[in-house]
Scaffold this motif. Structure first.
Motif, PDB file in Angstrom:
ATOM      1  N   VAL A  22      -1.495  -5.006   7.939  1.00  0.00           N
ATOM      2  CA  VAL A  22      -2.397  -4.094   7.243  1.00  0.00           C
ATOM      3  C   VAL A  22      -3.847  -4.530   7.426  1.00  0.00           C
ATOM      4  O   VAL A  22      -4.736  -3.708   7.698  1.00  0.00           O
ATOM      5  CB  VAL A  22      -2.049  -4.032   5.742  1.00  0.00           C
ATOM      6  N   ALA A  23      -4.096  -5.844   7.302  1.00  0.00           N
ATOM      7  CA  ALA A  23      -5.460  -6.347   7.461  1.00  0.00           C
ATOM      8  C   ALA A  23      -5.997  -6.043   8.862  1.00  0.00           C
ATOM      9  O   ALA A  23      -7.139  -5.581   9.015  1.00  0.00           O
ATOM     10  CB  ALA A  23      -5.497  -7.847   7.185  1.00  0.00           C
ATOM     11  N   LEU A  45       0.807  -1.223   0.000  1.00  0.00           N
ATOM     12  CA  LEU A  45       0.000   0.000   0.000  1.00  0.00           C
ATOM     13  C   LEU A  45       0.844   1.278   0.000  1.00  0.00           C
ATOM     14  O   LEU A  45       0.467   2.285  -0.587  1.00  0.00           O
ATOM     15  CB  LEU A  45      -0.930   0.005   1.221  1.00  0.00           C
ATOM     16  N   PHE A  46       2.000   1.235   0.664  1.00  0.00           N
ATOM     17  CA  PHE A  46       2.820   2.447   0.734  1.00  0.00           C
ATOM     18  C   PHE A  46       3.598   2.700  -0.561  1.00  0.00           C
ATOM     19  O   PHE A  46       4.295   3.699  -0.684  1.00  0.00           O
ATOM     20  CB  PHE A  46       3.766   2.375   1.932  1.00  0.00           C
ATOM     21  N   SER A  69       7.902   1.884   4.110  1.00  0.00           N
ATOM     22  CA  SER A  69       6.498   1.650   4.440  1.00  0.00           C
ATOM     23  C   SER A  69       6.171   1.926   5.907  1.00  0.00           C
ATOM     24  O   SER A  69       5.303   1.274   6.499  1.00  0.00           O
ATOM     25  CB  SER A  69       6.112   0.200   4.077  1.00  0.00           C
ATOM     26  N   ARG A  70       6.880   2.841   6.508  1.00  0.00           N
ATOM     27  CA  ARG A  70       6.571   3.305   7.859  1.00  0.00           C
ATOM     28  C   ARG A  70       6.546   2.139   8.845  1.00  0.00           C
ATOM     29  O   ARG A  70       7.559   1.466   9.042  1.00  0.00           O
ATOM     30  CB  ARG A  70       5.262   4.111   7.859  1.00  0.00           C
ATOM     31  N   PHE A  71       5.378   1.895   9.432  1.00  0.00           N
ATOM     32  CA  PHE A  71       5.286   0.884  10.496  1.00  0.00           C
ATOM     33  C   PHE A  71       5.460  -0.548   9.983  1.00  0.00           C
ATOM     34  O   PHE A  71       5.558  -1.486  10.777  1.00  0.00           O
ATOM     35  CB  PHE A  71       3.958   1.007  11.260  1.00  0.00           C
ATOM     36  N   LEU A  72       5.506  -0.765   8.668  1.00  0.00           N
ATOM     37  CA  LEU A  72       5.688  -2.111   8.114  1.00  0.00           C
ATOM     38  C   LEU A  72       7.152  -2.448   7.842  1.00  0.00           C
ATOM     39  O   LEU A  72       7.485  -3.603   7.570  1.00  0.00           O
ATOM     40  CB  LEU A  72       4.913  -2.256   6.794  1.00  0.00           C
ATOM     41  N   HIS A  89      -5.242   8.006   0.793  1.00  0.00           N
ATOM     42  CA  HIS A  89      -4.548   6.804   1.267  1.00  0.00           C
ATOM     43  C   HIS A  89      -5.113   6.409   2.624  1.00  0.00           C
ATOM     44  O   HIS A  89      -5.300   7.266   3.508  1.00  0.00           O
ATOM     45  CB  HIS A  89      -3.043   7.084   1.382  1.00  0.00           C
ATOM     46  N   PRO A  90      -5.393   5.120   2.832  1.00  0.00           N
ATOM     47  CA  PRO A  90      -6.044   4.710   4.085  1.00  0.00           C
ATOM     48  C   PRO A  90      -5.202   4.920   5.338  1.00  0.00           C
ATOM     49  O   PRO A  90      -5.739   4.918   6.442  1.00  0.00           O
ATOM     50  CB  PRO A  90      -6.345   3.226   3.861  1.00  0.00           C
ATOM     51  N   PHE A  91      -3.882   5.104   5.189  1.00  0.00           N
ATOM     52  CA  PHE A  91      -3.021   5.310   6.354  1.00  0.00           C
ATOM     53  C   PHE A  91      -2.482   6.747   6.460  1.00  0.00           C
ATOM     54  O   PHE A  91      -1.678   7.024   7.341  1.00  0.00           O
ATOM     55  CB  PHE A  91      -1.843   4.330   6.330  1.00  0.00           C
TER      56      PHE A  91
END
Length: 874
Positions: free
Chosen positions: A408-409, A259-260, A393-396, A317-319
């Motif tokens: 993410v889920a 996603l990122f 991807s930040r926190f990922l 963006h969802p985040f």
């Protein structure tokens, strides 16, 4: 002993007539023996069989004849897949009725098939265009309609505005109709569909149990069904940028971990958001009209240049509420797949990367391969779709792909917008419901009536079949049923008012999705099947056909069988227990200097010191020998089966087709090897006649003991019997033929000694000759019948039981062991099977190769691995 040559031209028709007169290949439904159902995919009556037909049907015929000899009640039927567009084309081009054209072709092809000597039950023959067949198909359609397995729905379809018909994806070539050349349009039209998607998971799971299917076929079906686990994500939209204040865009993704790396959103031209935007933007409307011209085929869309139109709509963006993604209408997104919308992560999807490179949107890698430095890892023209760790991807960051998907889920499932979570785990399938409506005349009429008052009304069962009119014309574009003055005008069965018939006919794949079931009892006039019979005779034990039908035909047949179970016509779900896909027959091509192709029949092959050259027989002009390719009319590299049978006989054609390569691989047609097969036929004929002379002196009763020569021949005979039996059951026909040749050589060696044989040898020769004839009888049945009579056997070899194997004769008296010196192979040694270790050691140490390898060193020990290896340690 006779010196006459075997005359196939005289022999083969005679035996075919006798088989027909005695109806020995007709199976009975009340037969108490175990059943065996072998079926080759039935042919379309195009007018001529081709050499590929000969191969396909010979494969099944060998198996059918063998299983019949083994004591099974063999069902081996034949029919005709007789509806389809070629008959309409013939009607237009040749001014003949489709029915007359079809049945003339059936008569011609049936005559050709009979000449091959196939052990078919012709009493069960039917053509799918006969009302006595499609009456039952219409009944099952109505049963499926009542069961919720058939529905009418609107669909996006390829429409030819000149021919005025829906086109299959394969009939759209470069955006134009394959026949008219008109630019194809995408239209939303009402279509009848079968709800195959109700069985998506079941069809997928059941593939694991089809262990007698080729792995490649099962994989193709798995990919077509296309199960994918992923996440449905509700992207918020900036309402200030949407045409009518829309607030969200749903997408389904299998890669939420990326996603990122998102750079854009893309929606189908048919997406409601695209339609709303196009209503207010003429340029977008024109873009949508243009991309709809390429048709709906996935292959076309995948290979077309990636095109998009920036709608001006922004997705959030969802985040990150400050991260806005542009929303494009794109030509590579279809409304039928997922939600008709995607997010694009170009660094890890080649299609998305091609798109962003075209529109200068850039990319951000978010998965880094192990061993790469994330700081220097970049993507330019090739996307990376492999494994690795998450980056940028930040926190990922630092997670594996699976860990990132899960994270993410969890986060998006727990975040709620309105009354629903932003993310929801889902399982999607690529498989779509089966659209069966065709705007054609020559097909099975769909048995429904359209009434202005009652809407869609099923034709009452008592009024079936709905029969095609024969007085149709093809002087106008479109479906001839629409133009018929009276056929479609009827009275509504419910209200009695004026109504019209459905003029669409069924996809011809429907006809072939249950024909195998009808073969079990084609005489039942009141129902599609007879449950007590079909449940005993089905499934098909061995189905044989081309790999080109590995997806649609087989998948549709699997669905239809399930639908028939749901509606009470069968009590099973899988129609084919065993599946075999045969290779094609290929041939080299021949081309003149002007580039035109010539047929093999016009060419003579000459071999000299410079190799092979080809010349025209008529003019001696040299022609170029081209590559070996699939036989095609355009390349003229076809071989007419009638010519081969007339020249050499059906048995030679059958033997060549079976002997030249494994049956699942392509066979290269070769006149030289066909001639070799013909010579082998004559050799067998001489062997059997010579054996018959010796057999006259054989004792009537089996000798109590056999000398070495007779015993060796009997071992060769029963060894070949064992190998050929197993080979036929595994469909290793080319291997079987090699064993038959080897056995024939063993018999010829005994016959070649010239001396008057001892009684035990004469008895063994007679036994061997009988076994030899039975071994090649499934492959060359006409020759076998002729030889059976020469040997004085009663009845027909086609009705004889398969010979019993004497297992004691399969045990060898000696065994060959590998000999090693200090772990390296130095030779072999043959010793009596019962030899003791001391005897084996003595035989090994006496070998010259062992002495040389030891080089005078003392032997420290000898290790004997029973029946396998002897290792000498020096």
């Amino acid at each position: 002993m006779t010196s006459e040559r075997y005359n196939a031209r005289e022999s083969e028709p005679r035996w075919q007539r006798l088989w027909d007169d005695k109806a020995i290949f007709a199976s009975k439904n009340d037969d108490t023996r175990p059943k065996y159902y072998v079926l080759e995919m039935f042919p379309y009556p195009s007018g001529r069989i081709h050499i590929g037909h000969v191969r396909n049907y010979t494969l099944g015929d060998v198996l059918a004849r063998y299983m019949r000899a083994k004591g099974f009640n063999v069902l081996h039927p034949m029919g005709w897949d007789a509806f389809g567009l070629p008959a309409e084309n013939a009607a237009i081009e040749r001014k003949v009725a489709p029915k007359a054209w079809t049945y003339d072709n059936i008569a011609a092809m049936k005559k050709q098939l009979r000449s091959i000597g196939l052990s078919l039950d012709w009493s069960r023959e039917f053509a799918t265009c006969d009302p006595s067949y499609y009456k039952h198909q219409q009944k099952m359609f109505l049963d499926m309609l009542r069961a919720g397995l058939a529905e009418r729905e609107k669909r996006k379809l390829n429409w030819d505005p000149v021919d005025m018909t829906v086109l299959a994806n394969e009939q759209v070539i470069d955006g134009r109709g394959w026949r008219s050349g008109a630019v194809v349009e995408q239209r939303e039209m009402s279509q009848w569909v079968f709800k195959i998607t109700k069985y998506s998971q079941e069809l997928l799971d059941a593939l694991d149990g089809l262990d007698r299917w080729p792995d490649k076929v099962r994989l193709m079906q798995r990919n077509w069904i296309g199960r994918s686990e992923g996440l449905l994500i509700r992207f918020a939209l900036d309402p200030a940028t949407t045409p009518d204040g829309e607030s969200e865009l749903k997408i389904f993704t299998t890669r939420p971990d990326t996603l990122f790396g998102a750079k854009f959103m893309a929606i189908s031209a048919d997406h409601p958001l695209a339609q709303a935007a196009a209503a207010k933007n003429p340029d977008l409307a024109e873009f949508i009209a243009d991309i709809k011209k390429i048709g709906t085929a996935q292959e076309i869309i995948d290979t077309a240049e990636k095109q998009g139109f920036d709608t001006g709509i922004k997705a959030v963006h969802p985040f990150d509420p400050n991260w806005k993604l542009p929303v494009y209408v794109a030509n590579f997104v279809l409304i039928e797949y997922g939600t008709g919308a995607i997010f694009g992560c170009p660094a890890h999807d080649q299609r998305d990367l091609d798109f962003v490179n075209k529109y200068n949107l850039g990319n951000t890698p978010v998965v880094c391969p192990e061993g790469q430095d994330p700081k220097t890892f970049v993507i330019t023209d090739t996307a990376y779709d492999g494994d690795g760790r998450i980056i940028n991807s930040r926190f990922l960051d630092g997670m594996t792909i699976e860990q990132a998907k899960e994270e993410v889920a969890k986060r998006l499932e727990s975040e709620v917008r309105g009354n629903a979570p932003v993310g929801e785990r889902q399982v999607n399938f690529r498989l779509r419901d089966w659209g069966i409506s065709r705007q054609r005349y020559w097909g099975c009429p769909i048995p429904v009536i359209h009434c202005p008052k009652c809407d869609v009304v099923p034709v009452p069962d008592a009024d079936l079949p709905v029969v095609l009119p024969e007085d149709v014309t093809f002087d106008k574009p479109g479906n001839a049923l629409d133009h018929h003055p009276t056929w479609k005008h009827v009275t509504c069965p419910q209200c009695g008012g004026k109504a019209v018939r459905e003029t669409d006919t069924m996809d011809t794949f429907v006809d072939s999705s249950w024909y195998f079931a009808r073969f079990t009892d084609p005489w039942n006039a009141t129902a599609p099947t007879t449950p007590a019979v079909i449940n005993r005779m089905m499934p098909v034990d061995q189905y044989i056909g081309g790999v080109e039908h590995a997806i649609l035909h087989l998948l549709y047949s699997r669905f239809f069988t399930r639908a028939m179970k749901a509606t009470g016509h069968v009590d099973m779900t899988e129609p084919f227990a065993g599946m075999f896909t045969q290779g094609m027959v290929v041939h080299e091509t021949y081309q003149k200097a002007d580039g035109s192709f010539v047929t093999p029949a016009e060419v003579k092959i000459e071999i000299d010191g410079n190799g092979r050259r080809a010349v025209l027989m008529e003019t001696s002009e040299e022609v170029e020998i081209g590559p070996i390719e699939k036989m095609s009319k355009s390349k003229k590299n076809t071989v007419d089966p009638d010519d081969i049978i007339a020249s050499y006989g059906a048995d030679v054609a059958r033997w060549f087709m079976l002997s030249d390569s494994p049956p699942d691989r392509d066979v290269i047609w070769s006149d030289e090897r066909v001639q070799g097969a013909s010579r082998f036929v004559q050799r067998l004929w001489r062997l059997v006649n010579e054996s018959a002379e010796i057999a006259k002196a054989a004792p009537a009763t089996r000798p109590a003991t056999f000398g070495p020569e007779a015993l060796a021949l009997r071992k060769a005979a029963h060894g070949a019997l064992d190998k050929v039996s197993g080979g036929i059951e595994r469909l290793h026909f080319n291997v079987c033929l090699a064993h038959i040749r080897e056995f024939a050589n063993a018999l010829a060696e005994v016959l070649g000694k010239g001396d008057k044989p001892a009684p035990d040898v004469a008895w063994a020769v007679k036994e061997a000759a009988v076994i030899l004839v039975q071994l090649f009888s499934p492959m060359m049945p006409h020759l076998a019948e002729e030889c059976w009579g020469v040997l004085g056997q009663n009845g027909l070899v086609s009705e004889a039981d398969w010979p019993q194997i004497e297992r004691d004769l399969l045990v060898e008296d000696s065994v060959t062991l590998v000999v090693q010196v200090n772990g390296k192979k130095r030779g072999d040694v043959t010793v009596p099977r019962a030899a003791q270790n001391a005897d084996i050691e003595a035989a090994v140490l006496a070998l010259d190769t062992v002495k040389v390898a030891l080089g005078g060193k003392a032997v420290r020990k000898v290790i004997v691995v029973p029946m396998r290896i002897v290792n000498v340690v020096g």
